[in-house]
Write an enzyme that holds these catalytic residues in place. Structure first.
Site, PDB file in Angstrom:
ATOM      1  CB  CYS A  97      45.327  37.895  49.423  1.00 42.09           C
ATOM      2  SG  CYS A  97      43.653  38.195  50.028  1.00 42.09           S
ATOM      3  CG  HIS A 104      44.736  43.160  49.976  1.00 42.39           C
ATOM      4  ND1 HIS A 104      43.570  43.516  49.350  1.00 42.39           N
ATOM      5  CD2 HIS A 104      44.567  41.859  50.364  1.00 42.39           C
ATOM      6  CE1 HIS A 104      42.737  42.479  49.350  1.00 42.39           C
ATOM      7  NE2 HIS A 104      43.327  41.461  49.959  1.00 42.39           N
ATOM      8  CD  GLN A 161      43.176  39.574  46.106  1.00 45.41           C
ATOM      9  OE1 GLN A 161      42.758  39.895  44.996  1.00 45.41           O
ATOM     10  NE2 GLN A 161      43.014  38.348  46.595  1.00 45.41           N
TER      11      GLN A 161
END
Lengths: 339, 339
Positions: free
Chosen positions: A131, A245, A320
């Site tokens: 990811c 993220h 993510q």
């Protein structure tokens, strides 16, 4: 597969990524004839909603894949190693979200915006990348094509969701305990998470000093870009954010590169949205990236540490669970459909 | 000053850094004859405890500095610009925590572990550097002396405390609201802070694209190191952490450098504590750095993005209110004492 309605299996249907598989398939109107939700014994009987209908979770067994066309796996490397070959033997094509097969030279590792063409070479399994790698490197691809990137330095700001739904709960629960002045014993992650951050909780390679997450970002980027000589280093850090993220990226190109050119390339890049408002101080944030398909990119500027003009710094944020996992896998499945 | 007991003034005594000045002076047994707590009119009459005694906050006026030997300022650049010259004219030496005088060539900018010698050249004002700069670059100094660092790339993970006590409250309050499902309107910071992060909330230089915080880190590092040719770039990010900053740092030396050598240099560095346990995955974290004088440093490893062997990556965490602000200023005051 000629877009005929398909039988799709989700392995790990009750996990954080599993739930997003359901939503992506429904929202993107994937041609599903039958959806088979598979999980471990303790989730059997749970009902999940798909496109307005309630579906019952079944136990994952060696017989789960009969008649399955596409199996989306997100239940950890151990489950993938054991059951993906069984699914392939039963005639399914597996899109695997674990790290089990990513570096296998027989298995395409795909971000569709970058190397969709690699999917055609699959032998039953297509791997979905890490990811943090997806979110950091998808926006850089148009730049790499225009003016080869020879070095990247990546520092990540990674959300709880990468460690699963239980880690997201732990972040919320431990934070509430902290605010209430109660003690909290971490169960999922090795360190206190409330108002804290820590080096990614994967094992460290004693040779290199890099943790597994960092090693994945570095190796997978080279494979996805098809550029074994690309030099990169990553520092992967878990921050107290729920599901998106972010990363600070500095990269160096072979020829001098101008920030204006980077902005033009990114403005036209698929899967990417420019959020780069210097005047109002609005740049990519996890809150804005959450629940979004696009990776947000901004803070694009000439890197002042490299007066030769070959380097650019920027900042990215992406969901993510979506582009970092479920969405990318469903995009791969869509390419399989079209094949 | 021959260590005679001194009259010390704290300007901004009720702020997050002001409170830490009180604690540092007491804990380090600074020879205080009289402590004068100064703040804006709205804090007048508030009582603060110093070394077991209650002291009443007085209003900061142009007459506040009569008889003051050392004045510790932490009330913002505007207050410093106006009152520091008045304090100096009254015979005080000012240690200023704001950015008002840091780049003034007449004003020493000091991290005592690096350039305590510069203090002697002061003309009444000594400047305390930017907190992110202090925490990122203090550990690198012994390396720079051993093998000149020619380039640094810094990505920060900065705590709420850098924006003051009100920002720390906003982080806690907005997080509680988020967990309770209530709306929250930010008052101090420009973006939602609960489980979010954002590019540092200072103005962006339209020429360079760097924000003020980043520009401070870059310029101040060159001045403190006395190395105007040092090339560096910083990406400064505010994360949902209360009072300790962290940073991922990659640096390139003039000659090849070995991670083992870096570890030895840092093990003996003043103001620094090695936290670098690869086996147990224990590295610098804001929670562990909070309330600590030392800057924690770990994740020391050869940078794999630079096969020439000139580069190292590492991770640091340090208390923003202590070494990033109050402690560093009190250390400067201690050097003034010894002069």
């Amino acid at each position: 597969m000629n877009s005929r309605p398909l039988t799709v299996a989700i392995v790990g249907a009750t996990g954080a990524v599993g739930m997003e598989f359901l939503r992506c398939l429904a929202e993107r109107r994937f041609p599903v004839k039958e959806l088979r939700l598979l999980a471990s014994a303790r989730s059997v009987g749970r009902e999940l909603s798909f496109d307005g209908k309630a579906l019952v979770v079944q136990e994952l067994t060696e017989k789960s894949f009969e008649g399955v066309d596409i199996a989306l796996f997100s239940a950890g490397g151990g489950i993938s190693k054991r059951y993906a070959p069984i699914a392939v033997a039963a005639g399914a094509i597996v899109v695997d979200n674990s790290s089990a097969f990513r570096m296998d030279p027989e298995v395409p590792l795909v971000i569709p915006e970058i190397n969709a063409g690699a999917i055609a070479g699959h032998k039953g399994i297509v791997a979905n990348p890490n990811c943090a790698a997806i979110i950091a490197i998808t926006p850089l691809w148009p730049i790499h094509q225009h003016n080869r990137i020879r070095r990247m330095t990546i520092a990540t700001y990674q959300a709880a969701s990468g460690a699963g739904a239980a880690a997201m709960d732990e972040l919320a629960d431990s934070t509430r305990a902290y605010l209430d002045g109660r003690a909290f014993q971490p169960r999922v992650l090795p360190h206190p998470y409330a108002f804290n951050l820590f080096s990614h909780n994967t094992a460290i390679d004693p040779e290199t000093g890099y943790n597994d997450e960092e090693t994945k970002v570095m190796r997978e980027t080279r494979k996805i870009y098809g550029d074994p000589d690309l030099r990169l280093s990553a520092t992967c850090v878990r921050v107290p954010v729920l599901r998106a993220h972010a990363a600070a990226v500095t990269f160096e190109c072979e020829r001098p590169i101008d920030e204006a050119r980077v902005r033009v390339l990114l403005a036209n890049a698929p899967g990417v949205r420019l959020v780069d408002d210097r005047e109002r101080n609005i740049f990519p944030m996890p809150r804005d990236a959450s629940q979004q398909d696009d990776i947000l990119v901004g803070r694009i500027r000439q890197d002042l540490g490299d007066p030769s003009g070959h380097s650019i710094s920027l900042f990215v944020a992406g969901d993510q669970l979506l582009k970092g996992a479920a969405l990318n896998a469903v995009q791969i499945a869509e390419h399989l459909l079209a094949a």
